[in-house]
Motif scaffolding. Structure first.
Motif, PDB file in Angstrom:
ATOM      1  N   LYS A  47       3.291 -12.668 -15.249  1.00 25.87           N
ATOM      2  CA  LYS A  47       2.984 -11.708 -14.241  1.00 25.87           C
ATOM      3  C   LYS A  47       4.423 -11.113 -13.558  1.00 25.87           C
ATOM      4  O   LYS A  47       4.253  -9.957 -13.354  1.00 25.87           O
ATOM      5  CB  LYS A  47       2.292 -12.567 -13.119  1.00 25.87           C
TER       6      LYS A  47
ATOM      7  N   GLU B 167       4.546  -7.708  -4.986  1.00 28.72           N
ATOM      8  CA  GLU B 167       3.204  -8.911  -5.272  1.00 28.72           C
ATOM      9  C   GLU B 167       1.949  -8.393  -4.685  1.00 28.72           C
ATOM     10  O   GLU B 167       1.014  -8.211  -5.415  1.00 28.72           O
ATOM     11  CB  GLU B 167       3.859 -10.109  -4.569  1.00 28.72           C
TER      12      GLU B 167
ATOM     13  N   HIS C 119      -1.450  -7.449  -6.858  1.00 28.00           N
ATOM     14  CA  HIS C 119      -2.583  -8.283  -6.651  1.00 28.00           C
ATOM     15  C   HIS C 119      -3.744  -7.378  -6.408  1.00 28.00           C
ATOM     16  O   HIS C 119      -4.944  -7.212  -6.850  1.00 28.00           O
ATOM     17  CB  HIS C 119      -2.333  -9.359  -5.467  1.00 28.00           C
TER      18      HIS C 119
ATOM     19  N   TYR D 140      -4.973  -5.772  -9.574  1.00 30.85           N
ATOM     20  CA  TYR D 140      -5.775  -6.990 -10.338  1.00 30.85           C
ATOM     21  C   TYR D 140      -7.280  -7.144  -9.680  1.00 30.85           C
ATOM     22  O   TYR D 140      -8.023  -7.076 -10.600  1.00 30.85           O
ATOM     23  CB  TYR D 140      -5.203  -8.356  -9.871  1.00 30.85           C
ATOM     24  N   GLU D 141      -7.325  -6.900  -8.377  1.00 25.36           N
ATOM     25  CA  GLU D 141      -8.738  -6.905  -7.959  1.00 25.36           C
ATOM     26  C   GLU D 141      -9.236  -5.737  -8.276  1.00 25.36           C
ATOM     27  O   GLU D 141     -10.701  -5.808  -8.614  1.00 25.36           O
ATOM     28  CB  GLU D 141      -8.404  -6.559  -6.395  1.00 25.36           C
TER      29      GLU D 141
ATOM     30  N   TYR E 199      -4.280 -15.650 -11.976  1.00 24.76           N
ATOM     31  CA  TYR E 199      -5.001 -15.295 -10.736  1.00 24.76           C
ATOM     32  C   TYR E 199      -6.251 -16.073 -10.818  1.00 24.76           C
ATOM     33  O   TYR E 199      -6.998 -15.874  -9.675  1.00 24.76           O
ATOM     34  CB  TYR E 199      -5.240 -13.831 -10.727  1.00 24.76           C
ATOM     35  N   SER E 200      -6.923 -16.596 -11.808  1.00 23.50           N
ATOM     36  CA  SER E 200      -8.415 -16.998 -11.988  1.00 23.50           C
ATOM     37  C   SER E 200      -8.141 -18.652 -11.352  1.00 23.50           C
ATOM     38  O   SER E 200      -9.151 -19.178 -11.294  1.00 23.50           O
ATOM     39  CB  SER E 200      -8.654 -16.976 -13.205  1.00 23.50           C
TER      40      SER E 200
END
Length: 209
Positions: free
Chosen positions: A61, A72, A76, A79-80, A207-208
Motif C-alpha cells: 500500500k 493516506e 483511502h 479505495y472507497e 483494507y478488508s
C-alpha cells in the motif's frame, strides 16, 4: 492540499526499490537506492527481517501511495471509490490512480517524474476540454482532451522533457498527437496498461481486515 515535503529518495529506500520520483537522477549513479541500498533512519541497515503478512500488505500500500504521490486520506478515498465500481476492486483502484491528471501529464512525457508533473499541473500549464485545470488530483474521463497551453509551448522545460521522453510511447488509453500536443482519453486504463510492479490484491486484503 497537504503533500510530502521530505527527501523523496528516502521513500524509494524505504520500499527497497526505485520509484522514479527524481526523473533523470534515478538513472544515474547518484540514485539514493544505488548509493545506500537500505532503509533510511538510524536502524535502517538492520531492517532485513522477514515481513509478516500484514507487513507485506502495508508495504504494498505504501509503495502504491508513493508511486502516485498520494497521502493516506486520499488513497483511502480512492479505495472507497474503487469498491463501488463494477469489477475487481484492486484493478479499479489502480485505474483511478492512473487517471489522475498529474499522472496523465507524466505518461504523456511532459514531465520527467510524477512529482514534477504535479508541480506543472499546479502552475496551470494544462487545459482539459479547453479549460485550465490546476488540480493534480483531477480525474480524467473518456472523451476528454488534455493539451498544453499555447503560452507554455515555447518554454524550454517542456521542449527538453518532450525530447527526452520522445521514445517513450503514450499508453493505449491515451491518444496523443505530438504535433498539436493534445491527448484524448479514449478509455479508462485497465490493468494491462499499468506497468508498475504493484500487487494490488495485497492492498485490498489490508483494507478488508
Amino acid at each position: 492540499m497537504a503533500r510530502y515535503t521530505d527527501a523523496v529518495c528516502r521513500q524509494c529506500r524505504r520500499e527497497g526499490q526505485k520509484l522514479f520520483l527524481k526523473g533523470d537522477r534515478c538513472y544515474t549513479d547518484k540514485c539514493g537506492v544505488d548509493r545506500r541500498p537500505f532503509a533510511p533512519g538510524q536502524h535502517g541497515q538492520g531492517r532485513n527481517k522477514k515481513l509478516s503478512e500484514y507487513g507485506m500488505q502495508l508495504r504494498e500500500k505504501q509503495k502504491a501511495r508513493r508511486y502516485y504521490g498520494v497521502l493516506e486520506s486520499q488513497f483511502h478515498k480512492y479505495y472507497e471509490m474503487a469498491t463501488k465500481r463494477k469489477g475487481v476492486t484492486g484493478e479499479n483502484l489502480l485505474s483511478i490512480l492512473e487517471s489522475r491528471l498529474d499522472n496523465v501529464v507524466y505518461r504523456l512525457g511532459f514531465a520527467m517524474s510524477r512529482p514534477e508533473a504535479r508541480q506543472l499541473v499546479g502552475h496551470g500549464h494544462f487545459l482539459v476540454d479547453g479549460k485550465k485545470v490546476d488540480i493534480a488530483s483531477y480525474l480524467v474521463k473518456p472523451g476528454q482532451t488534455i493539451t498544453l497551453k499555447d503560452s507554455s509551448r515555447s518554454l524550454d522545460k517542456f521542449k527538453a522533457n518532450l525530447e527526452a521522453n520522445g521514445s517513450r510511447p503514450a499508453p493505449k488509453w491515451l491518444d496523443f498527437d505530438k504535433n498539436t500536443l493534445t491527448a484524448k482519453v479514449v478509455a479508462l486504463p485497465v490493468r494491462e496498461d499499468i506497468d508498475l510492479p504493484i500487487e494490488e490484491h495485497l492492498i485490498v486484503e489490508l483494507y478488508s481486515k
